[in-house]
Design an enzyme around this catalytic site. Sequence first.
Site, PDB file in Angstrom:
ATOM      1  N   TYR A 146     -12.295 -37.605  22.022  1.00 36.79           N
ATOM      2  CA  TYR A 146     -12.342 -37.109  20.651  1.00 36.79           C
ATOM      3  C   TYR A 146     -10.958 -37.003  20.023  1.00 36.79           C
ATOM      4  CZ  TYR A 146     -17.200 -35.884  21.755  1.00 36.79           C
ATOM      5  OH  TYR A 146     -18.513 -35.912  22.136  1.00 36.79           O
ATOM      6  N   LYS A 195     -17.009 -38.975  35.971  1.00 32.59           N
ATOM      7  CA  LYS A 195     -17.571 -40.306  36.185  1.00 32.59           C
ATOM      8  C   LYS A 195     -16.543 -41.074  37.026  1.00 32.59           C
ATOM      9  CE  LYS A 195     -20.639 -43.580  35.491  1.00 32.59           C
ATOM     10  NZ  LYS A 195     -21.962 -43.555  36.175  1.00 32.59           N
ATOM     11  N   ASP A 227     -23.972 -38.730  35.085  1.00 36.17           N
ATOM     12  CA  ASP A 227     -25.350 -39.211  34.906  1.00 36.17           C
ATOM     13  C   ASP A 227     -26.300 -38.432  35.821  1.00 36.17           C
ATOM     14  OD1 ASP A 227     -23.918 -40.486  36.924  1.00 36.17           O
ATOM     15  OD2 ASP A 227     -24.718 -42.482  36.527  1.00 36.17           O
ATOM     16  N   ASP A 251     -19.815 -31.982  25.620  1.00 40.11           N
ATOM     17  CA  ASP A 251     -20.531 -31.985  24.343  1.00 40.11           C
ATOM     18  C   ASP A 251     -22.003 -32.316  24.590  1.00 40.11           C
ATOM     19  OD1 ASP A 251     -21.089 -31.986  21.640  1.00 40.11           O
ATOM     20  OD2 ASP A 251     -20.211 -33.955  21.249  1.00 40.11           O
ATOM     21  N   ASP A 255     -25.518 -29.560  25.020  1.00 32.92           N
ATOM     22  CA  ASP A 255     -26.736 -29.655  24.203  1.00 32.92           C
ATOM     23  C   ASP A 255     -27.971 -29.714  25.100  1.00 32.92           C
ATOM     24  OD1 ASP A 255     -25.305 -29.678  21.830  1.00 32.92           O
ATOM     25  OD2 ASP A 255     -26.466 -31.326  20.971  1.00 32.92           O
TER      26      ASP A 255
HETATM   27  C1  IPM Z   1     -19.988 -29.325  19.091  1.00 30.43           C
HETATM   28  C2  IPM Z   1     -20.183 -30.294  17.966  1.00 30.43           C
HETATM   29  C3  IPM Z   1     -18.821 -30.856  17.595  1.00 30.43           C
HETATM   30  C4  IPM Z   1     -18.276 -31.561  18.813  1.00 30.43           C
HETATM   31  C5  IPM Z   1     -18.835 -31.778  16.378  1.00 30.43           C
HETATM   32  C6  IPM Z   1     -19.376 -31.062  15.164  1.00 30.43           C
HETATM   33  C7  IPM Z   1     -17.474 -32.371  16.115  1.00 30.43           C
HETATM   34  O1  IPM Z   1     -21.070 -31.277  18.346  1.00 30.43           O
HETATM   35  O2  IPM Z   1     -19.259 -28.319  18.890  1.00 30.43           O
HETATM   36  O3  IPM Z   1     -20.532 -29.542  20.161  1.00 30.43           O
HETATM   37  O4  IPM Z   1     -18.636 -32.684  19.085  1.00 30.43           O
HETATM   38  O5  IPM Z   1     -17.493 -30.955  19.513  1.00 30.43           O
HETATM   39 MG    MG Z   2     -22.022 -30.937  20.199  1.00 29.11          MG
END
Ligand code: IPM
Ligand code: MG
Length: 361
Positions: A146, A195, A227, A251, A255
């Site tokens: 990133y 990885k 993975d 990231d 989620d």
């Molecule tokens: C998170 C979000 C951010 C990230 C985005 C909004 C840039 O997805 O905080 O997980 O990828 O870090």
């Molecule tokens: Mg995120």
Amino acid sequence: MNCNLAVIKGDGIGPEIVTEAMNVLDAVGEKFGHTFSYEQILMGGASIDVHGKPLTEEALEIARNSDAVLMGSIGGNTSTSPWYQLPANLRPEAGLLALRKSLGLFANIRPAYLYEELKKACPLRDEIIGDGFDMVIMRELTGGLYFGERHTEEVDGIKVATDTLTYSEDEIRRIAIKAFDIARKRKKHVISVDKANVLDSSRLWRSVVEEVAKGYEDVTYEHMLVDNCAMQLVNNPKQFDVILTENMFGDILSDEASMITGSIGMLSSASLAEGKFGLYEPSHGSAPDIAGQDIANPIATILSVAMMLRYSFDLDEEANAVEQAVKEVLADGYRTVDIMSDGMKQVGCKEMGQLIIEKIK
Ligand code: IPM
Ligand code: MG
């Protein structure tokens, strides 16, 4: 104690949930004798609309001079919002990335645990859930893909895009130390995710984690390929205590981890710099589709306030009071629509905030 906070309400449901979190902070201040003062700054889409960019120098300066930052969420609908017609460096997310980098917020802590009261919302089968799970994801937040050099060019009439994934030993070491430190206060087990069967950055990651682990003989650890980790999270989430991983893997996995709890509206997060400074925000996004309807769940943001009290201000008793208040309100049967189930009492965002405040008092 006097605490000066920079507040980023942000986009979508951000303003509603942050307002409730600020009300909760005020209630904590009243009960325990602290003063919280707030300076609001714009970031993300809200800043683009006013200043034409997602984060201004002035806003950054206010955040830098604060004791901690409280944030809602930023961004809009990526297919319909005009913000996404802008070049990548002017979109809402660019503001957040710049803020993280400028403030040195390299350690992102994202807890994911199953609430006993909300077990029914968990999408996993009972035999997988067992007596529940409780993990923390420690995501590196200011390095890797990133923040690497990136560009798009045309080579022989064909468009080619490049992103680079770089990690230095120092960047890996400081996040690994944070992960082992936090494991020490929990179940004392770190799973470092990489990885390493493909990437150089992951092989360096592994070797630095091994070196750091030597200083923590009371903490056990293992390496896991990313993975496989994605699979293990839905197959056997109980095995995880602390997951330590780099930016993009974290990231994605965070989620996934929040989704298997069935209650993403409940999960808080902290992004910490060296020392006590941190930014606190819910793990979920800005949910533009339900914004302004007073139906969003403010609990993740309120629990982020608890993390702020604990990590930035060492106010453990106050943090416990907030967490306890949330538990009691759930036990009383109150639910926002995202966690609603049969026989429970549905409330909106404001009412949920108010119920939690009543418990704190
Ligand atoms: C998170 C979000 C951010 C990230 C985005 C909004 C840039 O997805 O905080 O997980 O990828 O870090
Ligand atoms: Mg995120």
